[in-house]
Design a protein around this motif. Sequence first.
Motif, PDB file in Angstrom:
ATOM      1  N   THR A 196       5.508   7.955  -9.829  1.00 43.17           N
ATOM      2  CA  THR A 196       6.222   6.819 -10.432  1.00 43.17           C
ATOM      3  C   THR A 196       7.641   7.147 -10.893  1.00 43.17           C
ATOM      4  O   THR A 196       8.384   6.238 -11.272  1.00 43.17           O
ATOM      5  N   LEU A 197       8.027   8.418 -10.858  1.00 44.15           N
ATOM      6  CA  LEU A 197       9.372   8.825 -11.282  1.00 44.15           C
ATOM      7  C   LEU A 197       9.992   9.708 -10.205  1.00 44.15           C
ATOM      8  O   LEU A 197       9.292  10.294  -9.387  1.00 44.15           O
ATOM      9  N   LEU A 248      -2.366   4.384 -16.470  1.00 42.23           N
ATOM     10  CA  LEU A 248      -2.834   3.202 -15.752  1.00 42.23           C
ATOM     11  C   LEU A 248      -1.734   2.165 -15.621  1.00 42.23           C
ATOM     12  O   LEU A 248      -1.532   1.592 -14.539  1.00 42.23           O
ATOM     13  N   ALA A 249      -0.993   1.912 -16.687  1.00 42.38           N
ATOM     14  CA  ALA A 249       0.084   0.925 -16.623  1.00 42.38           C
ATOM     15  C   ALA A 249       1.165   1.358 -15.639  1.00 42.38           C
ATOM     16  O   ALA A 249       1.727   0.529 -14.910  1.00 42.38           O
ATOM     17  N   SER A 250       1.463   2.649 -15.606  1.00 42.56           N
ATOM     18  CA  SER A 250       2.449   3.161 -14.641  1.00 42.56           C
ATOM     19  C   SER A 250       1.983   2.919 -13.221  1.00 42.56           C
ATOM     20  O   SER A 250       2.754   2.523 -12.347  1.00 42.56           O
ATOM     21  N   LEU A 251       0.701   3.154 -12.988  1.00 40.61           N
ATOM     22  CA  LEU A 251       0.142   2.974 -11.648  1.00 40.61           C
ATOM     23  C   LEU A 251       0.090   1.495 -11.274  1.00 40.61           C
ATOM     24  O   LEU A 251       0.329   1.130 -10.112  1.00 40.61           O
ATOM     25  N   LEU A 252      -0.218   0.642 -12.254  1.00 43.90           N
ATOM     26  CA  LEU A 252      -0.257  -0.796 -11.975  1.00 43.90           C
ATOM     27  C   LEU A 252       1.115  -1.325 -11.540  1.00 43.90           C
ATOM     28  O   LEU A 252       1.195  -2.321 -10.820  1.00 43.90           O
ATOM     29  N   ASP A 309       4.281  -3.977  -7.420  1.00 46.38           N
ATOM     30  CA  ASP A 309       5.361  -3.876  -6.432  1.00 46.38           C
ATOM     31  C   ASP A 309       4.827  -3.830  -4.999  1.00 46.38           C
ATOM     32  O   ASP A 309       5.612  -3.655  -4.059  1.00 46.38           O
ATOM     33  N   GLU A 310       3.507  -3.966  -4.847  1.00 49.25           N
ATOM     34  CA  GLU A 310       2.827  -3.998  -3.549  1.00 49.25           C
ATOM     35  C   GLU A 310       2.992  -2.691  -2.768  1.00 49.25           C
ATOM     36  O   GLU A 310       2.918  -2.688  -1.537  1.00 49.25           O
ATOM     37  N   GLU A 311       3.183  -1.592  -3.483  1.00 46.30           N
ATOM     38  CA  GLU A 311       3.168  -0.291  -2.825  1.00 46.30           C
ATOM     39  C   GLU A 311       1.736   0.186  -2.617  1.00 46.30           C
ATOM     40  O   GLU A 311       1.462   0.982  -1.700  1.00 46.30           O
ATOM     41  N   ILE A 355       3.335  -4.045 -17.243  1.00 44.54           N
ATOM     42  CA  ILE A 355       2.494  -5.234 -17.142  1.00 44.54           C
ATOM     43  C   ILE A 355       1.085  -4.767 -16.822  1.00 44.54           C
ATOM     44  O   ILE A 355       0.849  -4.184 -15.759  1.00 44.54           O
ATOM     45  N   GLY A 356       0.168  -4.983 -17.744  1.00 45.50           N
ATOM     46  CA  GLY A 356      -1.216  -4.590 -17.557  1.00 45.50           C
ATOM     47  C   GLY A 356      -1.615  -3.493 -18.515  1.00 45.50           C
ATOM     48  O   GLY A 356      -0.901  -2.496 -18.650  1.00 45.50           O
TER      49      GLY A 356
END
Length: 427
Positions: A264-265, A334-338, A343-345, A409-410
């Motif tokens: 995510t980074l 989890l929020a990072s993954l969501l 973003d539909e990745e 979000i989430g």
Amino acid sequence: MSASFAITNARLVDPESGHDGPGGILVENGLIAQIGEELDLNSADEVIDAGGKVLAPALIDLRASKEPALTPDGENQSSLAAGAAAGGFGTVVLAPNEHSPLQTAGGFAGMTRALGQHGVRVLSAAAATQDLAGESMAEIGLMAKAGAVYVSNGDNPIADTRVLRRVMSYASQFDLWLSLRAAEPGLSCGAVATESDWSARFGLPSEPTMAERIAIDRAASVAALSGGKLMVDRVSTADGLAAIRDARKRDIEIAATSAIAHLTLNEVDAGGLDSAFRVDPPLRVEADRRALVEAIAAGEVDAIVSDHRPTPFDDKGEPFAMAIAGTLALETLLASLLALVHDEELSLVEALRPLTAGPADLLGLPQGRLTTGAPADLVLIDGDTPWVCHPDDFHSPRGNSAWAGRRFIGRVTQTFVDGQSIYNYNG
């Protein structure tokens, strides 16, 4: 919680089977008794209306680390477990590090007994060598009997190939994975950044991505020689992924994990030289991040890990090149993954599999799936709730979060282990 309860009106997501659809779950005596849209609620003492929230297996983290209890204001067993529960984790594995190497059977057993009192299932990995310097084996057999779930040398390489072969061969006798951070010492020692135009511009000691590939090629060859089981710990580059694919073509028993930071980074996030972004392995370029996400979608990475590392302010407050590596991640993973799902990745099933069934399969755990008879380790997720990451709100007393100030979000609303509610967000 009641001995028998039901969760209805949920979006059931079971990554093991690939199911994603409406339904609910009936829990009896800590086990999943029934799954589907039509539940027998006559035996339920309590019914929880999920209101359309995601209901999935509680998450499993194969690499968390608590700060050693050296100061009264540091991370302790209770704060680690509370943060894990808030992050949706039902199971976490403590990985060896330089301060808590878990290298003797006595210390290992004491640690796991103490950590087993906090709701979350806390397992431990055993150190591969006595001093994490890779010179002689630790008490692997005794720690295996005490419940070690894999063997690891933390961030430290096992430079002596003879020792690596011995460790891998011996661990395989107990059907344990040897987890190794893949970094060729001659190319990565002292590195704090990935080798790139950015690191060159700032004059930072850097690690080329080929250092990861070379280390994986070497370890895979030793695995082929010894018959051992190799787990590549926190693969972070496209070169590393290519080496893993090559090893699998040779029928070597190899697994791979990746840290949430590298999914995510990227190095641009560390552009301001904020030491919060000093992690190990270092943050890579965007092409590597995208390659990792694609590998998650393809099922080539078996587990996503938090690599949760609380660090004292004095250690993290140093300039970037001198700061200790690590970030808090349990409550934001989890929020990072969501964000990748939004973003539909990734699809939600693809994102959750390496946090549930993937790590459960690696360790032979019964949790991590929505099947009748499985432990009722569950998580309810509101995928639409916006929130801002404020480390002061974390259960950990430390604040070294690379996601501080991020908008997500989430979030997790409830976590269950063995049918017992261990976290309930009151927002």
